[in-house]
Design an enzyme around this catalytic site. Structure first.
Site, mmCIF file in Angstrom:
data_model
loop_
_atom_site.group_PDB
_atom_site.id
_atom_site.type_symbol
_atom_site.label_atom_id
_atom_site.label_comp_id
_atom_site.label_asym_id
_atom_site.label_seq_id
_atom_site.Cartn_x
_atom_site.Cartn_y
_atom_site.Cartn_z
ATOM 1 N N LYS A 105 0.838 -1.205 0.000
ATOM 2 C CA LYS A 105 0.000 0.000 0.000
ATOM 3 C C LYS A 105 0.874 1.256 0.000
ATOM 4 O O LYS A 105 1.991 1.256 0.549
ATOM 5 C CB LYS A 105 -0.900 -0.029 1.239
ATOM 6 C CG LYS A 105 -1.987 1.021 1.276
ATOM 7 C CD LYS A 105 -2.854 0.852 2.535
ATOM 8 C CE LYS A 105 -4.010 1.831 2.571
ATOM 9 N NZ LYS A 105 -4.846 1.655 3.787
ATOM 10 N N SER B 102 -9.658 -0.574 7.166
ATOM 11 C CA SER B 102 -9.087 -0.482 5.820
ATOM 12 C C SER B 102 -8.464 -1.758 5.285
ATOM 13 O O SER B 102 -8.224 -1.863 4.072
ATOM 14 C CB SER B 102 -8.044 0.640 5.761
ATOM 15 O OG SER B 102 -8.673 1.889 5.820
ATOM 16 N N SER C 177 -9.536 1.387 2.982
ATOM 17 C CA SER C 177 -8.771 2.065 1.976
ATOM 18 C C SER C 177 -7.735 1.181 1.289
ATOM 19 O O SER C 177 -7.136 1.606 0.292
ATOM 20 C CB SER C 177 -8.051 3.278 2.584
ATOM 21 O OG SER C 177 -7.154 2.886 3.593
#
Lengths: 70, 444
Positions: free
Chosen positions: B76, B173, B149
């Site tokens: 990420k 997330s 996310s």
């Protein structure tokens, strides 16, 4: 108030608060803030007005561990 | 490999590692095949907007012996790497390039960072439709949200671009995209890992997340992230706490049915428990999250952000400071309630998300309480683990009648990642691995 109109009280408070931080907001952003307030406002109001006297406090919070006994 | 597994990215993470270790799989060929597959399947997804070809080749050439030696992953955009400063899917780097603590753990475990996982900008959303790299889609239906996310991580694993990806979790997330994309997502206990070079480092809510296709792969990745082996407790005979309101009561009925069937299949004993400030937890989570994240975001980054992201920041600036103190009291009570609950039960369970993935162009979900933005509904289900600091996992269970994945969330006491992984593995076995082995249309 119909959908799409900004509550003038909120608009005034928003404008004054944002000016404290020297922040500017476009009309689109103010409308989005209004939308967010419509969604989240009731929950935040419940938090703002609830009786917290019976809730625990944890002055030395460490989220990585269970709370320690007082 | 069988005919159904004629590409090395159709192998599990642990099988890739084992075959590399035994010499059956050439890691250079695996990396090349991985990059080729990313190219092939990315048009509809945009889960992995950047690949790191020379950097990955250099990591592979220098990879030390380790549990993931030679295995490619994605990471990420909240973690810095020597060649890429973390941007959190914004226009500018939030942190300089460098060896983040997470990068060091992967490198020391022998892993290879092959690409960057897309994410919802700044981590301030659960839908993935806002990102400086562009919106990203769900392998089960690219027009739908992959969650967020860490949506790019979950989508890449689900579409078999990679077998594992590192995300993060400040308000669900890792767990929410895992549920939307039909993979396993583990939020680690808060802290306990080196947080330098991580855009979530300054918050009291954000933890690393491990995403993989099943519990065993998630355990392997988690062990590398933690830098230590985990115990392997069995998942049979667990006592499971059920918090009805609002976590089970205000969900799509088909989601509830899928999660209840999974619990029944596991043979676990359930009992209802209560969290005394339960109805206030979503607000406490929102207040704590935004009051930590907004000040940590540079003004120039906010100035260039999507109008909705800016509106979140502006709205948070309108809140009275006393809300933070009140949120902290709710948080403290939650932590006490969980200590008491975990004296009676081993894990606590509720649906990870209350409804399956919504369309990217109108990310709202239908619940018994009405039509609500997916963010509000998802964070409501997720934030307790972040406020408390406990680990949580999302495991795929029977799909929704729409064909989209559904996830069951389990929470465990602080530091009990091994228990969650054992429980998840038991759940997978009890359901015949039908849901962790299901392939989205894009990966068939």
């Amino acid at each position: 108030m119909t959908s799409g109109e900004v509550d003038p009280r909120l608009a005034a408070i928003a404008s004054q608060t944002l000016s404290l931080g020297a922040l500017e907001a476009t009309d689109e952003e103010v409308a989005l803030v209004e939308m967010l307030h419509a969604i989240l406002g009731p929950r935040l109001q419940a938090l703002a007005t609830c009786d917290i006297s019976a809730l625990a406090a944890e002055p030395n919070l460490d989220p990585g561990r269970a709370p320690q006994a007082p | 490999m069988s005919a159904a597994e004629d590409h090395p990215q159709d192998l599990s993470l642990r099988e890739q590692a084992a075959r590399i270790a035994s010499g059956e799989l050439d890691p250079n060929e695996l990396l090349a095949a991985t990059l080729e597959r990313i190219d092939e399947r990315e048009d509809e997804l945009n889960s992995t907007p950047l690949t790191f070809v020379p950097e990955a080749e250099a990591m592979l050439a220098a990879a030390p012996p380790g549990p993931l030696k030679g295995v490619p992953l994605t990471v990420k955009d909240m973690f810095s790497m020597p060649w890429h400063g973390a941007r959190s899917a914004t226009a500018d780097a939030l942190l300089p390039p460098g060896e983040s603590g997470m990068f060091r753990r992967l490198r020391d475990g022998g892993a290879v960072v092959a690409g960057l996982a897309n994410q919802h900008a700044l981590g301030w959303g659960t839908t993935g439709h806002i990102s400086a790299y562009g919106a990203h889609g769900n392998p089960w239906d690219p027009r739908r949200s992959p969650g967020g996310s860490s949506g790019g991580s979950a989508a890449a694993v689900s579409a078999r671009l990679v077998a594992g990806s590192v995300g993060s979790d400040s308000g669900g997330s890792a767990r929410i995209p895992a549920a939307y994309c039909g993979v396993v997502g583990l939020k680690l206990t808060y802290g306990g890992v080196p947080r330098d070079g991580y855009t979530g480092a300054l918050t009291s809510l954000s933890a690393w997340g491990a995403l993989a296709r099943d519990a065993a792969d998630t355990r392997l990745l988690t062990e590398v992230l933690l830098g230590r082996r985990l115990e392997r407790p069995g998942g049979a005979g667990l006592r499971v706490g059920i918090v009805r309101a609002p976590y089970w009561d205000d969900c799509d009925p088909a989601v509830v049915a899928s999660c209840e069937q999974a619990l029944a299949a596991a043979g676990w004993v359930t009992q209802d428990i209560e969290l005394s400030a339960g109805e206030l937890l979503p607000a406490a989570g929102i207040v704590r999250t935004m009051c930590e994240l907004v000040p940590a975001t540079p003004a120039h980054v906010l100035a260039a952000a999507d109008p909705l992201v800016r509106a979140y920041a502006l709205y948070a600036r309108l809140w009275p400071a006393m809300l933070v103190a009140r949120a902290d009291r709710v948080r403290a009570q939650l932590r006490v309630d969980l200590v008491r609950a975990f004296e009676r039960v081993d894990v606590i369970a509720w649906p990870t998300v209350p409804a399956p993935a919504p369309p990217l162009d109108s990310p709202a979900v239908e619940l018994p309480s009405g039509t609500v933005p997916a963010d509000a509904a998802n964070v409501r289900q997720a934030t307790a683990a972040n406020l408390a600091g406990v680990p949580g996992i999302s495991v795929p269970v029977a799909p929704h009648p729409s064909g989209l994945p559904v996830g069951l969330q389990l929470l465990a006491p602080w530091g009990a990642e091994a228990l969650l992984l054992g429980a998840a593995e038991h759940l997978e076995d009890a359901t015949g691995r039908a849901f962790v082995d299901a392939r989205p249309p894009l990966a068939r």
